[in-house]
Structures are given as C-alpha cells and as structure tokens.
Design a protein around this motif. Structure first.
Motif: not given
Lengths: 375, 399
Positions: B162-181
């Motif tokens: 859970c700790a690892l996938n929560a962290a991964a989720s936050v990072v992945l979403l930020k990357l997607v947001m980066g894509g949106l940028h």
C-alpha cells in the motif's frame, strides 16, 4: 490402555528441544506467522526438526539424538541460522526467553491441528495462557529402571536448572519479580509438578494403567511433569527450563544435564526416598522467584544454602564426569556465570532498567538470539 | 440599546454546525457498520460521499480550502505512520516482494489504462484514472488493520504494498499532469516539473525524518507529548510543502520509511493517535466527500465500473504472480490481492488537486474517480477485512 514399552536408547545420548517466539518487527509483539515460517523451511535440509506448537506465534526446534555437547551446539547453531534466514525473508523476529514480555494472551490463536484444538477445548484459556517457551532436554537411558532412578535423582537439581536458564521476568507487560515466571503458568495444569515417587518400571506401568482407567489420561503426553519418562524414545525429558536467550546457553544447560546424568548413572550417589520431595516445591519456588539468590534446602541434610552455591558445588562434584564427556570447559563457563550472578532474566531486566520500553527489550532479545551473544 | 448582544432572528449559524452534524452522522454510520459486523470505515466512506456534498457541498471554495488543511494533516499523519511500517531492509532480504509490488502496480496501471482507452478513447483521461487506480487507500487499509488489530504476513505485506503503490500513484499522476502541461503549456516544464516534485519530496522526507529523530530523543512516542509533537511536526511539514508546491503525500511517506531505516526500533503511537486519530479519520472522509458532486457520479459510472474491474484484475494478478516465490501460499497471496482493493480519500484528494489546475479535465476525471471511490471505499474496506480474517491475522477476538 497400557503404556508403551520402554524403547532402548544409547545411555547419556541427549536431544534438545527449544520453543521459540515469533514476533513482528514492527511492534515486537507476538505475530501469528508459524505457518509461514514452517512453509519457508519446508525445502530446507535440516539437521534436526522444526515443528509447530500450541499457538501460531510459537515454533519448536529440536536437535537429533546427540552424544556430544559439540554436536548439540553445532546442530542448534545450524538450526538457528536456517531459521534466521527464513525469518529475514518474512521480516519477522525470532527470539528465546521463557515468556513474551508484553503479549496479551487473549490475542493468541491456536495452531490449526487436531491435538492443539483438543487441548484448547479441554483447557480453555489455560491453553492460550500457555504461550510460554521452554527448553526440553531428553536423556537416553539404557533401561527403564535407570530412567526412573535418573528422574528422581535429577529432581533435586531442578532449582539449579531453573536458575541457570531463567529468562522470563516479564509477563503481560509487567515485571513479575520472578526470574522464571513461566513455570507459574505451567503449574495451572492439573497434571503438572513432580512425578509420583515410583522406583521401578513395573510399578510405574501399574500406576499409568490405574490413571488411564480413571479416564484422566490416555498417554504420557497428558502428564505435564517437570521431568517425565518418554518410553517411546527410551528417555527421560526434563522440562523445567525456560528457553534461554542464546543457543549457547541452551547447549550449556544440556551439557550440565548430561554430566549430572552420567554422575547419577555411574555413581548412584543417593538412596532415593519419597521424603526427598518434602522440600521440592519450596526449592522450585525459590529458584523461580530469586534465581541464584534463592534458598536451596538440601533434601537430606536440610541445610540451607543459596542456589548459586548449590550449583557451583555440584559442578565441582561432577568434574571428573565432565572431563570424561568433554563438557568441563562449558561447565566452567556456567560456573563463572553463577559466580558473577549472570543469567538471562537479569540481562532482560537490565535492558528494561536502562529505560528501554519492553518492545525494545524484545528487539534486543531478537538480536541476542540471532547473533548468538555471549553466554 | 445595543442590538449586537442579542441573537439575530432567524439565527445565523456558522459552518461549524454543518461540519458537526456531518461528523456525528458519519460516526453513527461507522457505528452502524460495526454492529452489522462490517468495518466501521465502510460507514465513514459511504457517509462521507453522501453527507459531504449534502451538508458541506454549498461551502464556497475559500471555506473548503481552510478545512482542507485538516484533511491534509490527517493524510500526512497516516502516511508518515505507514512509511514507518515500510521496512526497506525487507526488500533486500526478499526481492520477490518488490517484484510483487512492481507487478501489482504495473498491471493495475496498464490494465486500467487499456480498458478505458479501448472504451472511451481519451488517452489523457485514461492515463490519469489509471494513475489514481494504482494506489490503495492508506486510510482505509490502516483503519481496518487497526480495527482488526491485525498482524502477520498478509498484514505486513499489505501495508508495504500500500505504501509503495500510493507513492507510485502520486508520482504517476504527477507525470500525467506533466503531460497535460505539455499539452497546455511549454515542453520543458513537462519534464522538469515531475523531477522537481520527486527530488523535493525526497529532500522533504529526509528533513522530516531528521526532525522526528531529533524530537524522539527528547519526547518518547508513548508519552503524553509524543503524539502532540508529531502532529505539530506534520503541521509544519504541511505548511512547508504547500509553500514549495510539493505533493503532500510523498514526503511524509518517505520520511517515515527513512525513520524506520535509520532507527529500526519499534515506533509506536498509542492506538493510531488514540481518539484524536480516529476523529481525524472521520473528518477526512467527510471533507474528502465535500467536494464531490453526486450529479457527476452517474456520468462516469460506466467508466468507473470498467476501471474497477480492470484494476481488481491487475491487483489480484500482481499479488498472485510472485506470491509463492516471495514465501506466501496461494490462499494468502489471493487474500493479499483482495486486501489491496480499497480506494478512497487519497484518490479524492488527488482528483481535487487536478481539478484545481485543470478544471475542465478535472471534472471529467472526478466523475469517474467518484464512482470508483463510492464502490471501493465501502466495499474495499469489507474486502480488506475479509482478507485479514481469512488469513487468520485478526487479533480482535477469536470468533
């Protein structure tokens, strides 16, 4: 139902069983991981054996039949290391000690197995409260009558063995003031304590048949005596010791027992009598409560001396047998510990008195077990 | 006569009234679940989504923003505690566990993305939903573990994954947001921004760990001041993370893991911060639900159901893939996969953050994520509880 016949075994061969605690490395409380640990070991090539115990946070390791202290020691160390490797993969802690310092017995689970469920149904909460951890030592006997002589001869050394192995000062989060509080849990069982004073095997068989006919017992396993005969192995089993914090101490205690047994078998120094047991429970209590400083009442002379002194003088008395068995160096180590007042209960208490919470004491206990520690 | 000393008619109540009412009702929903032998967190999650918008929905953005800091505090505390249960040494002793985590993350991301992409065709939306779907709700998982007083291999692995996938989720979403940028703004920002967030969170985590270690030398975690000191530390952390525009979830998690790494002693707080902790959890559910617009729920329902199914498949397959090799039998591996189901507060907060920056995209995202959390908040808690009971790791009573 009658008692099985006494199997032949090599005189003075020994086997050691150690019940161990399995704890979480997060809070150092007992953790129900016995099944996972056993699974991790299922392919390991073990000298000896690892078995489940009453509750899911306990595991028992045992050596094979050994003749020498060195073999016991080597096997225990190998078992410890194999177990430690499995525990690392599962991120769980393993440690010795007669009790867990702060576990709540109500949270224990009974290991899934017919005998454990039977015992749990029979004894109710006692079964869960029996989450205590002991060292059992088997001594091979050439004949059943020798076994009974040894059993009653060794009974006067019970306080010695308790004081040397004591490692259970804490129960349910409290300092009990005892050095071995574990034995108090054992005493709650109806068939615990000392074996009846019976000197030959025919009489013992008759006693067993009478007990079996009352329906109270159906096998020797139903007796929780401090020392009991184990006819199918051809041994007597000494069960009063706490599991020490290190395998070195466990092996040393086994060596002391082996040397005492040789002394008793060869010299036959005592004429045993029922009256030897007059002081038995008093001595046992003193050892549990005060360890080396407890009072030892000699069964024949009724002289009062500290238990520590009784141990050192017994080691002096059996020196020749120690040399014959090659246990003299180990016994010298035990003697030095007695003189310095060192045992595991005191080590544990010292950790706590340094200000460490009990969870950190258990963590230190795990490190001591895994790294071997000094004796 | 001074009229100001007398009440107005009709009386005007402050927002506290609604918040209080919502809290009481949520607590009651939790109690109702407990009596029905369901996890009380199921009740919180359901009530949060229903009552949040109902009672708090009319708050204006400013008011909500001020309540948001309470939600942030709760998340930061829980993630810090979760981080401390992430024993990095375990991964070097048992690399298959890390493989399990990777498999579970990659599969739930890839399957969710593929399924949504196939149906809807909006790549960005599919990516964002998949990123959120990677995470397992730390709040729900930790509450259920605490409620069951669970301990054992499934529990330990559940918390680590859970700790690892929560962290991964936050990072992945930020990357997607980066894509949106990248779509909405300049190219170089799309690359630099996620890097800044990651590096900043690691530095932030190190600072948290150092501060905590320093505090712990003076006040014990079990003492009266211990929890207060930790809460205070988290308040400071939240303020700093906000100022630096760093994600709230990552730094406390990394900080917790660093604490455990450098100081393997047991770090225990009395029962998840005692009563303060459980109140905060209830508040978190209410506030996370406050921004929800239930009208959107219907809009995204179809996609949400598809995403739930794909995600469930990914998590189960991931948990089973290396279960045996990591030392878990089949039944426990399955239980581990099931236990990973919950999706709740963190996902809503993540969505809310997207909504702040990209309102139009955020709204579409929210319609799907709301549906997912509506199902996986309440039912996910039940799934986790079932998994812990099945693997005999609950210590809350024998029957």
């Amino acid at each position: 139902m009658s008692l099985e016949s006494f199997a032949p075994s090599r005189a003075l061969s020994i086997g050691v069983e150690l019940e161990l605690q399995l704890v979480s490395t997060h809070d150092y409380d007992l953790a129900p991981v016995a099944e996972d640990v056993l699974r991790a070991l299922s392919h390991a090539d073990l000298q000896g054996d690892v078995k489940p115990e009453m509750t899911c946070s306990m595991i028992e390791l045992s050596t094979g039949v050994c003749d020498q202290y060195e073999t016991v020691s080597t096997q225990l160390e190998a078992l410890r290391d194999t177990l430690a490797a499995a525990a690392r993969r599962l991120n769980v802690g393993i440690c010795g000690g007669g009790t867990h310092a702060f576990q709540n017995w109500g949270e224990r689970r009974i290991f899934d197995g017919p005998r454990f469920h039977y015992l749990s149904d029979l004894y109710g909460y006692l079964a869960k409260q029996f989450t205590v951890f002991g060292q059992h030592v088997h001594v091979g006997c050439p004949s059943p009558d020798t076994a009974l002589y040894l059993l009653h001869g060794l009974s006067r050394y019970i306080p010695h063995l308790i004081a040397l192995s004591a490692s259970s000062p804490f129960v349910q989060g409290e300092d009990t003031g005892f050095e071995s509080a574990r034995l108090n849990s054992v005493l709650a069982f109806p068939l615990s304590g000392r074996a009846p004073f019976i000197g030959n095997w025919c009489d013992f068989e008759r006693y067993f048949e009478k007990m079996a006919s009352t329906g109270v017992v159906s096998s020797m396993k139903d007796f929780y005596w401090d020392i009991r005969p184990k006819p199918e192995y051809g041994t007597i089993e000494i069960r009063v010791m706490d599991t020490p914090l290190t395998v070195r101490r466990a092996a040393a205690v086994a060596a002391y027992i082996q040397t005492l047994a040789r002394y008793l078998m060869i010299e036959r120094p005592y004429r045993l009598a029922e009256d030897d047991y007059l002081v038995y429970t008093f001595n046992r209590f003193q050892a549990c409560r005060f360890g080396y400083d407890g009072v030892y009442v000699h069964p024949e002379t009724h002289e009062h001396i500290p238990i520590g002194e009784a141990i050192t003088s017994s080691i002096a008395r059996i020196e020749q047998h120690a040399i014959e068995l090659g246990t003299d160096a180990v016994l010298a180590g035990l003697r030095a510990d007695v003189l310095a007042g060192r045992n595991d209960a005191r080590w544990l208490r010292a950790q706590h008195e340094n200000g460490a919470p009990l969870a950190e004491v258990v963590m230190a206990q795990c490190a001591r077990w895994t790294q071997g520690g000094a004796m | 006569m001074d009229l100001l000393v007398w009440p107005e008619w009709p009386p005007r109540f402050s927002a506290l009234l609604q918040v209080g009412l919502a809290l009481i009702l949520t607590a009651l929903a939790g109690e109702a679940c407990r009596r029905a032998r369901l996890p009380s967190v199921s009740g919180y999650a359901a009530a949060g989504l229903l009552l949040g918008p109902l009672l708090l929905g009319w708050f204006d953005a400013l008011e909500l923003a001020s309540y948001r800091s309470v939600l942030d505090l709760c998340l930061a505390l829980l993630l810090f505690e979760l981080g401390m249960r992430l024993d990095v040494r375990w991964f070097s002793a048992n690399p298959w566990l890390l493989a399990t985590s990777l498999a579970e993350i990659v599969l739930s991301f890839a399957l969710t993305f593929a399924a949504l992409q196939a149906i809807d065709g909006d790549t960005m939306l599919a990516l964002a939903i998949a990123a959120i779907a990677v995470g397992t709700s730390p709040v729900v998982v930790m509450r259920v573990v605490a409620e069951q007083h669970a301990s054992g291999q499934v529990t330990d692995r559940l918390l680590a994954l859970c700790a690892l996938n929560a962290a991964a989720s936050v990072v992945l979403l930020k990357l997607v947001m980066g894509g949106l940028h990248g779509v909405h703004g300049g190219g170089i920002i799309a690359l630099l921004h996620p890097l800044y967030l990651l590096a900043g969170s690691i530095v932030g985590g190190a600072l948290i760990a150092a501060a905590y270690a320093g505090l712990r030398k003076i006040v014990g975690p079990a003492s009266e001041q211990g929890p207060a000191a930790t809460i205070a530390l988290m308040l400071v952390v939240i303020a700093m993370l906000h100022a630096l525009r760093l994600p709230l979830a990552l730094a406390p998690l990394i900080g917790g893991a660093l604490v455990k790494w450098f100081d393997p002693r047991p770090h225990q707080w009395p029962g998840q911060f005692g009563s303060v902790g459980s109140t905060l959890v209830i508040v978190a559910f209410i506030l996370a639900g406050a921004a929800a617009d239930l009208n959107h729920l219907a809009l995204g329902a179809g996609l949400a159901l598809v995403a739930i199914a794909a995600r469930a498949f990914g998590k189960l397959a991931g948990a089973l893939a290396f279960g045996a090799r990591s030392g878990l039998d089949r039944s426990k591996s399955l239980a581990l996969g099931v236990a990973l189901m919950p999706l709740s507060v963190l996902a809503l907060v993540q969505t809310e953050d997207v909504l702040q920056v990209f309102p139009e995209f955020g709204e579409r995202l929210q319609s799907v994520v709301l549906g997912m959390t509506a199902v996986l908040g309440a039912l996910g808690a039940i799934a986790t509880r079932w998994a812990l009971l099945r693997s005999r790791e609950s210590r809350a009573g024998d029957r």
